[in-house]
Each structure stands twice: as structure tokens, then as C-alpha cells.
Design an enzyme around this catalytic site. Structure first.
Site, mmCIF file in Angstrom:
data_model
loop_
_atom_site.group_PDB
_atom_site.id
_atom_site.type_symbol
_atom_site.label_atom_id
_atom_site.label_comp_id
_atom_site.label_asym_id
_atom_site.label_seq_id
_atom_site.Cartn_x
_atom_site.Cartn_y
_atom_site.Cartn_z
ATOM 1 N N SER A 14 74.213 41.340 43.010
ATOM 2 C CA SER A 14 75.638 41.211 43.324
ATOM 3 C C SER A 14 76.447 40.554 42.227
ATOM 4 C CB SER A 14 75.817 40.410 44.625
ATOM 5 O OG SER A 14 75.270 39.112 44.478
ATOM 6 N N GLY A 16 76.358 38.218 38.059
ATOM 7 C CA GLY A 16 75.673 37.486 37.008
ATOM 8 C C GLY A 16 76.238 36.087 36.898
ATOM 9 N N HIS A 240 61.539 38.533 34.803
ATOM 10 C CA HIS A 240 61.643 38.841 36.231
ATOM 11 C C HIS A 240 62.246 37.612 36.903
ATOM 12 C CE1 HIS A 240 59.402 40.024 40.203
ATOM 13 N NE2 HIS A 240 60.719 40.093 40.307
ATOM 14 N N ASP A 241 63.381 37.771 37.553
ATOM 15 C CA ASP A 241 64.113 36.617 38.060
ATOM 16 C C ASP A 241 63.279 35.747 38.995
ATOM 17 O OD1 ASP A 241 64.149 38.525 40.097
ATOM 18 O OD2 ASP A 241 66.328 38.704 40.162
ATOM 19 N N THR A 242 62.376 36.349 39.765
ATOM 20 C CA THR A 242 61.541 35.542 40.649
ATOM 21 C C THR A 242 60.593 34.654 39.855
ATOM 22 O OG1 THR A 242 61.620 37.362 42.239
ATOM 23 C CG2 THR A 242 60.044 35.607 42.674
ATOM 24 N N THR A 264 68.954 38.045 47.736
ATOM 25 C CA THR A 264 69.040 39.431 48.192
ATOM 26 C C THR A 264 67.700 39.865 48.783
ATOM 27 O OG1 THR A 264 70.722 39.920 46.535
ATOM 28 C CG2 THR A 264 69.558 41.786 47.488
ATOM 29 N N GLN A 309 74.270 40.660 53.476
ATOM 30 C CA GLN A 309 75.230 41.021 52.426
ATOM 31 C C GLN A 309 75.864 42.376 52.706
ATOM 32 O OE1 GLN A 309 72.659 40.794 49.023
ATOM 33 N NE2 GLN A 309 72.832 38.571 48.814
ATOM 34 N N GLY A 410 69.606 31.141 45.994
ATOM 35 C CA GLY A 410 70.878 31.057 46.695
ATOM 36 C C GLY A 410 70.742 30.914 48.194
#
Length: 493
Positions: A14, A16, A240-242, A264, A309, A410
Site C-alpha cells: 500500500s 513506501g 524480503h521485507d519479512t 498486509t 484493507q 504495522g
């Protein structure tokens, strides 16, 4: 002390966010400096990312950050979602706009790939869960549907790696991203020749592997001149964001721990020293993802806050203005006992009229939601129950119990969901940091730059520097009885 200023570019579905981190006397500060919106673009039924918009916003945010900090930022790194990629010419030009991982082209490909190489044979090599959004299925679908584009490609770079390349880095594939493609042999630590051969895919498209903390280049002179700003070194974070988020988990010592990376997606898992690659693990839907400093994220995806969302997006189109905090507060004041959905129902995967789909799922189990707030309550309590379901599987497969769960990202700001998670799991919840991904990105840069010794020291810095909230299980409802109803409604038992 050496200038520690580092910039994290953290991309999500969604939007940055860019953060600047500084380190002094064992404590860190993390300053949000720029943010922008991101979204899926649908063209003739196909789902794409607005990629040039993303890159332009990163350049702008980088310039803003350098100006705000007097041109003294020394390093930067980019993290993002996994699986999606850009196909390039020899000179690095995109051949097409990158497709979104939720695109429908992968429908049916898990089953079709099983005919090319049986699932368990793949699992014994990659250790990954089988989900339709994985890179291998997108490549198989593209080979069938758009083979002409694939045949023209000279390189394939994943989204964060390509954005780093556009900023001035070399071409590379970061390890944590590679590990979740279902093409990478996590035991031998290399691309798996046999899988590529069985699937008929081109291994030559992939660039050399680099690891979190590696220096991969420097912001180009061209960008510095265009944006009238100073240069900085480019590092690989846990792309990888995780991986970056879990790096910022404020866990103590070197022991294994449970986490939910809540956004998300809800990534429910445990950090381990060694992978678990048994048939029982595969059948339970768990993956062994590569982490920062060679840790293993033993993980299962739950659909997560995507469902909420999408509801809020649809309600906004209908003229209803809700905030997530406001909805959580209202939902905490209503009761919908016995009303549940399975958050991982396939109908919830793609962009859709989510309130209508969720309401229909409720009706199928005999409950008719009265209003939007009841829908939110049902979604939230269903997520908490699904977390318990996955956590119980983890404890069985790892043969150990855990006292608490770290909730990061988040979604850790959703106090109602945190309390329900504590109630249904019977475990203490430690919530925060909310910006774990950006923080983990910066901590990894500091490890690479030699400012922090290792991941344990980085996590200790995080624990000293970030606000962590505690949620204790309450006894206000019959959680075990409600959980049994959840299992019966969703047919998970």
C-alpha cells in the site's frame, strides 16, 4: 563516533516509507523522513505494479533525506515484498511492467507443477510452502502465456534488487528473496539445477547471490546530479521485507522465538537455527525462509490485514470514511460469538468486493452480519483464531512450547487484535516495533558497516530504543469454546 546515518527504503503493497537511523552509545533513533502511496493497477484483468512511480518516489525520498541530514547519510538499502520480478534486456531496460503477485495467471499452477516434479521432492530441496504467488509459478505461467517476452529477457531481478540496480548498484539477487522462490536449494545454498530442468525454466536469467549486509554499489552520479544531492553506499538488507522485520524483533539472547509479522500479510512463525523439512511440515503448509545472518524463518502465511484493507477501500468507494483505529475500537465493543471465517479462503486472495465476500462467507456458516462493525469484529477474531491454529502447529512440529509471541510490523498497533491474540493463544504478546521492517533494514546495514557486531547486538539495540507493549491473556470469554467453533466452521478440524 563514526557517522552512522543510514537510510531504509521500505516498500509495501500500500505504500513506501523511508527512515533515517542514527546510532549513539548503544541506542538508536529512527526518523520517518518520507512516504508515498503504492497500489495495484489492473489492466485488462491483469494486476501490475506502478513501477516507474515507485522508482521516482524513491529518488525523491532519497534526495529529501540527504537534504534533511546535510548530505551526511552514508548508506541506504531497499526492502520490499518477495516473488515479483522485472525482466530486463542486456542493458537493464525493463521488457514489461512487473506483474503483481496476486495476478490471476498462476491459478492452477501448483497442481500442474506437481506433475513436473512431485511436491515433496521439491520441498526436500527448497523447504518452502506451496502458494500460488511464488516466483516459480509466475515464471511457469509466463512461459505459457507470454513466452515471447521471457525468451527476449537477458536478466531477471526481483523488485528490491532491481530498484537498487536503478539507484546505482550492481545486478544481484539477494539471498532472503531467492530463498522463497521455490527454485533455491536452501540446504546446498544455491539455485537447484534439477528444479529448473524439471520446470523448463532458464537459470541463466538469475544474478549472483549476495547476503544481507553486503555492500552492492553506490548511488549513481547520474541520480546525484539529477536530484542535486550527495551519494551514499548501497547495501543489501534482508531484501524480503519479512526478513528485515524479523531482524528487528527485540528478542533476548540467541534462543528460538515465536513471531507474527503483522501487516498486509500475517507471517506466523518461529526463528530457528535449522530448517524443518519433513513431510508433516510440508503438509502443514510451513516454509523455511532464509533470514539475516543465516537464521531460518519457519513460517506460514496467513492472509492478514489485507482483508480489512480491502474492506476499507471498498467502503471508501461507497462514501464511508473509516480509520483502522476507529474500526478496531468499535469492533471491540460488539460481540459476534460463533461467527468466523477462514482468513485463508481462496476467495479473499485477489482484489474484490471484500465486504460482500466476507458477508457471504458468514451467511454460509449461519450468521448474518448486521453492519460493517460486525464484519470487522468477525475478521479480527478469525485472524486471532487462525494465529492460534498456526502456533499450535509450530509447537507440535518443533516439539517445544513458547511462553510468548513477538508481534511486529504495522499490525502491532492494532491493540484489539493483539489482545484477542493473547486471549486465544493464551500467550503473552510483546507488540512492536511497528516499523520493524525499516528498523531491521537499518540494523542490517550497521552490521554490514561494522557498527554492530551481529544480530544479537542489533536486537539488543532495538529493545533499548523502541517502544514495546505487553498484552496479557484475559479471562473475559470462553476462548476455548469459541476456538472449537472456529475449527468447526472453517473445517480445520
Amino acid at each position: 563516533m563514526e557517522n552512522s546515518l543510514a537510510l531504509a527504503v521500505d516498500l509495501g503493497g500500500s505504500g513506501g516509507k523511508l527512515f533515517v537511523g542514527s546510532l549513539e552509545n548503544g541506542k538508536a533513533s529512527f526518523t520517518p523522513i518520507y512516504q508515498f502511496k503504492n497500489r495495484i493497477v489492473i489492466v485488462k484483468g491483469r494486476a501490475y505494479w506502478d513501477f516507474l512511480h515507485i522508482f521516482d518516489e524513491i529518488k525523491t525520498g532519497y534526495a529529501v533525506a540527504q537534504r534533511e541530514f546535510g548530505g551526511q547519510i552514508q548508506s541506504m538499502a531497499i526492502d520490499a515484498w518477495c516473488n515479483d520480478y522485472a525482466l530486463l534486456t542486456k542493458n537493464g531496460t525493463m521488457l514489461e511492467t512487473p506483474r503483481n503477485y496476486r495476478d490471476s495467471r498462476t491459478e492452477g499452477w501448483i497442481e500442474r507443477a506437481d506433475e513436473l516434479m512431485p511436491k515433496f521432492e521439491v520441498y526436500q530441496r527448497t523447504g518452502q510452502q506451496f502458494a500460488r504467488f511464488e516466483t516459480c509459478y509466475h515464471l511457469l505461467a509466463q512461459k505459457e502465456q507470454d513466452g515471447d517476452i521471457l525468451s527476449l529477457a537477458q536478466d531477471l531481478l526481483f523488485v528490491p534488487d532491481y530498484l537498487s540496480y536503478l539507484m546505482g548498484a550492481q545486478k544481484y539477487t539477494e539471498y532472503t528473496i531467492a530463498s522463497v522462490t521455490n527454485l533455491y536449494n536452501i540446504l546446498e545454498n544455491k539455485w537447484d539445477d534439477d528444479i529448473f530442468r524439471a520446470y523448463g525454466l532458464r537459470q541463466d536469467l538469475f544474478s549472483p547471490i549476495v547476503y544481507p549486509g553486503d555492500k552492492v554499489g553506490r548511488v549513481s552520479q547520474e541520480i546525484c546530479e539529477e536530484m542535486h544531492t550527495a551519494a551514499a553506499d548501497i547495501y543489501a538488507a534482508g531484501a524480503h521485507d519479512t526478513a528485515s522485520a524479523v531482524a528487528a524483533t527485540p528478542a533476548q539472547g540467541d534462543d528460538d522465538f515465536l513471531f507474527i509479522s503483522s501487516g498486509t500479510w500475517s507471517l506466523v512463525g518461529a526463528e530457528l537455527k535449522e530448517p524443518i523439512m519433513t513431510k508433516a511440515s510440508m503438509e502443514a503448509g510451513f516454509g523455511n525462509e532464509g533470514g539475516v545472518q543465516n537464521r531460518v524463518r519457519y513460517i506460514r502465511n496467513v492472509m492478514g490485514l489485507w482483508i480489512l484493507q480491502e474492506c476499507v477501500r471498498v467502503w471508501k468507494q461507497q462514501g464511508k470514511e473509516y480509520t483502522f483505529a476507529g474500526l478496531a475500537d468499535m469492533a471491540s465493543k460488539v460481540q459476534c460469538d460463533g461467527a468466523f471465517i477462514d482468513p485463508d479462503d481462496e476467495r479473499l486472495f485477489e482484489p474484490t468486493d471484500m465486504p460482500d465476500v466476507v458477508a457471504q462467507m458468514c451467511k454460509e456458516s449461519g450468521y448474518v452480519p448486521k453492519n460493517d462493525v460486525e464484519l470487522v469484529r468477525i475478521i479480527t477474531q478469525s485472524l486471532a483464531c487462525k494465529y492460534r491454529y498456526v502456533v499450535e502447529k509450530i509447537e507440535t512440529l518443533t516439539n517445544r512450547s513458547y511462553d510468548g509471541i513477538h508481534v511486529i510490523g504495522g499490525g502491532s498497533q492494532n491493540g484489539f487484535l493483539n489482545q484477542l491474540t493473547a486471549d486465544f493463544t493464551g500467550k503473552k504478546i510483546l507488540a512492536g516495533p511497528a516499523d520493524a521492517t525499516g528498523i531491521g533494514n537499518i540494523l542490517t546495514q550497521w552490521i554490514g558497516r561494522g557498527l554492530l557486531k551481529d544480530l544479537n547486538e542489533a536486537r539488543a539495540v532495538c529493545a533499548r530504543s523502541c517502544d514495546i507493549r505487553e498484552y496479557i491473556p484475559s479471562c473475559h470469554q470462553d476462548v476455548d469454546g469459541q476456538y472449537e467453533l472456529f475449527l468447526q466452521t472453517t473445517k480445520l478440524k
